[in-house]
Design an enzyme around this catalytic site. Structure first.
Site, mmCIF file in Angstrom:
data_model
loop_
_atom_site.group_PDB
_atom_site.id
_atom_site.type_symbol
_atom_site.label_atom_id
_atom_site.label_comp_id
_atom_site.label_asym_id
_atom_site.label_seq_id
_atom_site.Cartn_x
_atom_site.Cartn_y
_atom_site.Cartn_z
ATOM 1 N N ARG A 195 -1.762 -13.960 5.480
ATOM 2 C CA ARG A 195 -0.327 -13.908 5.762
ATOM 3 C C ARG A 195 -0.051 -13.885 7.265
ATOM 4 O O ARG A 195 1.094 -14.009 7.679
ATOM 5 C CB ARG A 195 0.282 -12.671 5.097
ATOM 6 C CG ARG A 195 -0.115 -12.506 3.643
ATOM 7 C CD ARG A 195 0.627 -11.389 2.965
ATOM 8 N NE ARG A 195 1.897 -11.856 2.448
ATOM 9 C CZ ARG A 195 2.819 -11.068 1.895
ATOM 10 N NH1 ARG A 195 2.624 -9.763 1.836
ATOM 11 N NH2 ARG A 195 3.943 -11.571 1.436
ATOM 12 N N LYS A 234 7.377 8.623 -7.309
ATOM 13 C CA LYS A 234 6.112 7.975 -7.640
ATOM 14 C C LYS A 234 5.221 8.970 -8.375
ATOM 15 O O LYS A 234 5.050 10.106 -7.930
ATOM 16 C CB LYS A 234 5.434 7.492 -6.359
ATOM 17 C CG LYS A 234 4.391 6.405 -6.574
ATOM 18 C CD LYS A 234 3.948 5.812 -5.246
ATOM 19 C CE LYS A 234 2.976 4.663 -5.456
ATOM 20 N NZ LYS A 234 2.525 4.071 -4.190
ATOM 21 N N GLU A 271 1.983 -7.803 8.091
ATOM 22 C CA GLU A 271 0.723 -8.323 8.619
ATOM 23 C C GLU A 271 0.914 -9.138 9.889
ATOM 24 O O GLU A 271 0.108 -9.062 10.826
ATOM 25 C CB GLU A 271 0.017 -9.168 7.553
ATOM 26 C CG GLU A 271 -0.439 -8.392 6.335
ATOM 27 C CD GLU A 271 0.626 -8.297 5.245
ATOM 28 O OE1 GLU A 271 0.340 -7.731 4.177
ATOM 29 O OE2 GLU A 271 1.770 -8.776 5.479
#
Length: 628
Positions: free
Chosen positions: A401, A288, A373
């Site tokens: 969610r 990344k 979640e």
């Protein structure tokens, strides 16, 4: 020298490409140079507009290889979350429009079907790519089409239950043409990247290996017991050197891990896998922030950035105001210091939710569950059952969610869980996928749940402590960014449950404000000599205050940064009807449409929640009620 000619000289290959068809006309030896140009173009662009940076830098080579090997957009390419899709956008006809990234009317920060045929699926929330790509693969099978569906998903997003559900389903259908790219950019799944791994990937994806394997199975399958033996031998041999047994058990052909920045190896491996059929998974390891030193050193900080100096990486300064997120972070540490039962949970949003300091000071009481979640909410419910005082810090758009868990696992059992809901309302450049437009509407219908909306920073802290001390489920929703600048006390004071306040006394018209439009309402009311009520609680409503307002004013106007339909204003309407107090009332909030990206001020104007719009609406209401 003109800007165009200068840009052409700086990006000689990239400037030739208007779509992937042009990319596929290049020689493979040209692609490493193109990758360097694409990476630099991405850095220069995002340094001016802000946006997501580190994730895109990490997939430059992968993006080039995918568009080079596959016939996009006929072959369907689905990006998970989408913040890593900027290189994809640059290569698919939007290069010269990237200066408008995340601006009103400009290029979206996420893939959108209406923006380009290469954006095959609109995203913004995590863990959806495999399900969507599988659906496309099944549609292709139904149409007799041989096209491939490709899902690119990060290792973090793979923690989402939806992704695992999709893998489980896809693995049961050996006839589909589905490729899942697992972009492992945190080295969290495996570390063996190098010559041996790359060699194994090339061998295991080659036509020779797969034909020998399939042919051997067909031949040996006629010998009793041999097919089972060969399958176990192959599984154990591969399991010794690579982490693919899990995916193989699900029914996927696993290849990898491969170096996601080795273009030559990526092209070879993807070319081989293109000719395979059935569900297969390529495990790619990337870095990344690759190619930009500041982002390599701190990919978390450079995940999402404001405009910055590309030479130094230094970001533009903030306004210096205290944000609601910082108010929460400071309160959380103070509350934890006072009560050792406090445990804080986040679904992969430690930094965004302002929990970094808490995580450092109270590591044993901090739980980052990843992009999960539903699990976060039910985990809190389990903690509450056995004596802890859990708090779930989550964005409004992501709480959507976990709605079933909020209803069934927390509220139904009346468990003592506190919810700190960040990014409520409009969120600016992240656009409609991240806006918290519906939480008041979907939460106020839930029995046992207390719902609060602060009008300023000081009230936010008071409400957080109120919610924490309340013996049951309670929720505080607050917006992105800074408040009006009200001084915040450092104590652990509370507010009486279900009690609002009059902030300005006026005549004829009363403005009933839920949350952050309070400063706006006071500004408007001063020009109309109207009353302003800071309602504070969406549930329970302050019925005594409502009665006083309704009985003492001709007109009522409710104001909230939430969907009008079913929101706090609707709660007022219901109470007025139930008590027989029929009044002329106007509900202002977010309209029944998605508000596109822009600055928050631009979004408020579009929604009719800026001072000019609210003043005009209030004057119109007064004019309609004026005597003839």
């Amino acid at each position: 020298m003109s800007e165009t000619s200068s840009s052409t000289e700086r990006y000689p290959l990239l400037r030739q490409l208007d779509d992937p068809e042009g990319l596929r006309r290049l020689e493979p030896r040209q692609l490493p140079s193109l990758a360097e140009e694409l990476r630099d173009y991405l850095i220069q662009t995002v340094s001016r507009t802000g946006g997501h940076l580190a994730a895109g830098l990490g997939v430059v080579e992968l993006t080039l290889a995918l568009h080079y090997i596959f016939n996009t957009p006929d072959d369907r390419l689905v990006w998970d979350v989408g913040h890593q899709a900027y290189p994809h956008k640059i290569l698919t006809g939007r290069r010269d429009h990237m200066e408008t990234l995340r601006q009103k009317g400009g290029v979206s920060g996420f893939p959108r079907r209406c923006e380009s045929p290469y954006d095959t699926f609109g995203v913004g929330h995590s863990s959806t790519s495999i399900s969507a790509a599988l659906g496309m693969a099944l549609a292709a099978r139904a149409a007799g089409d041989s096209r491939c569906s490709i899902a690119v998903i990060g290792d973090g997003a793979l923690s989402g239950g939806m992704a695992l559900e999709a893998l489980n389903h896809a693995g049961s259908m050996p006839e589909i043409n589905l490729l899942v790219i697992l972009n492992d950019n945190d080295m969290s799944i495996s570390k063996p990247v190098g010559a041996v791994s790359n060699y194994l990937a090339r061998v295991l994806s080659s036509r020779f290996y797969n034909s020998v394997r399939d042919g051997s199975k067909a031949t040996l399958g006629r010998i009793p017991g041999m097919l089972h033996f060969m399958g176990r031998w192959e599984e154990h041999m591969k399991g010794m050197v690579m982490p693919g047994t899990f995916f193989e058990e699900l029914g996927f052909t696993y290849i990898g891990p491969v170096d996601g920045h080795d273009l030559g190896n990526l092209l070879t491996t993807l070319g081989n896998m293109k000719n395979m059929r059935g569900p297969r998974l390529l495990h790619v390891v990337t870095q990344k922030g690759k190619g930009y030193r500041p982002a390599e050193c701190d990919p978390c900080v450079y995940h999402g950035v404001s405009p910055f100096d590309p030479d130094t990486g230094e970001m533009n300064g903030s306004s210096g105001k205290l944000t609601y997120t910082k108010v929460f972070g400071q309160w959380l540490c103070d509350a934890a210091e006072a009560d050792e039962r406090l445990a804080a949970i986040t679904p992969a949003m430690c930094e965004g939710s302002g929990m970094v300091e808490f995580a450092k000071r109270f590591p044993g009481r901090f739980f980052d569950v990843g992009i999960a979640e539903q699990h976060a909410v039910t985990l809190a419910a389990g903690m509450a059952c056995d004596g802890l005082k859990p708090l779930v810090a989550i964005y409004s758009t992501f709480l959507q969610r976990a709605y079933d868990q909020l209803v069934h696992d927390v509220a139904l059992q009346n468990l003592d869980v506190t919810f700190a809901i960040d990014r409520a309302g409009l969120v600016g450049a992240d656009g409609p996928t991240h806006a918290g437009s519906f939480d008041l509407a979907y939460c106020r219908t839930i029995p046992n749940l207390v719902v609060m909306a602060p009008g300023d920073e000081a009230e936010c802290r008071l409400m957080l402590q109120t919610a924490y001390e309340y013996r049951g489920p309670a929720l505080v929703r607050y917006p992105r960014g800074a408040g009006p600048g009200v001084s915040v006390e450092t104590g652990l004071g509370t507010l009486p449950i279900g009690k609002g306040e009059i902030r300005r006394q006026g005549k004829r018209l009363a403005l009933l404000v839920f949350g952050t439009p309070l400063a706006l309402a006071l500004e408007v009311a001063s020009q109309l000599d109207a009353t302003v009520a800071n309602m504070r609680f969406v549930k329970p409503l302050d019925e005594q205050l409502l009665a006083e307002l309704a009985d003492g004013h001709e007109l009522l106007l409710t104001l909230e940064e939430n969907a009008v339909q079913g929101g706090a204003g609707s709660a007022v309407n219901e109470w007025l009807a139930a008590t027989g107090r029929i009044r002329r009332i106007l509900n202002l909030g977010l309209p029944d449409r998605y508000i596109e990206q822009g600055t928050q001020a631009e979004q408020w104007r579009e929604a009719g929640l800026d001072s000019a719009s609210v003043l005009a609406a209030a004057r119109g209401l007064l004019a309609e009620a004026a005597p003839p």
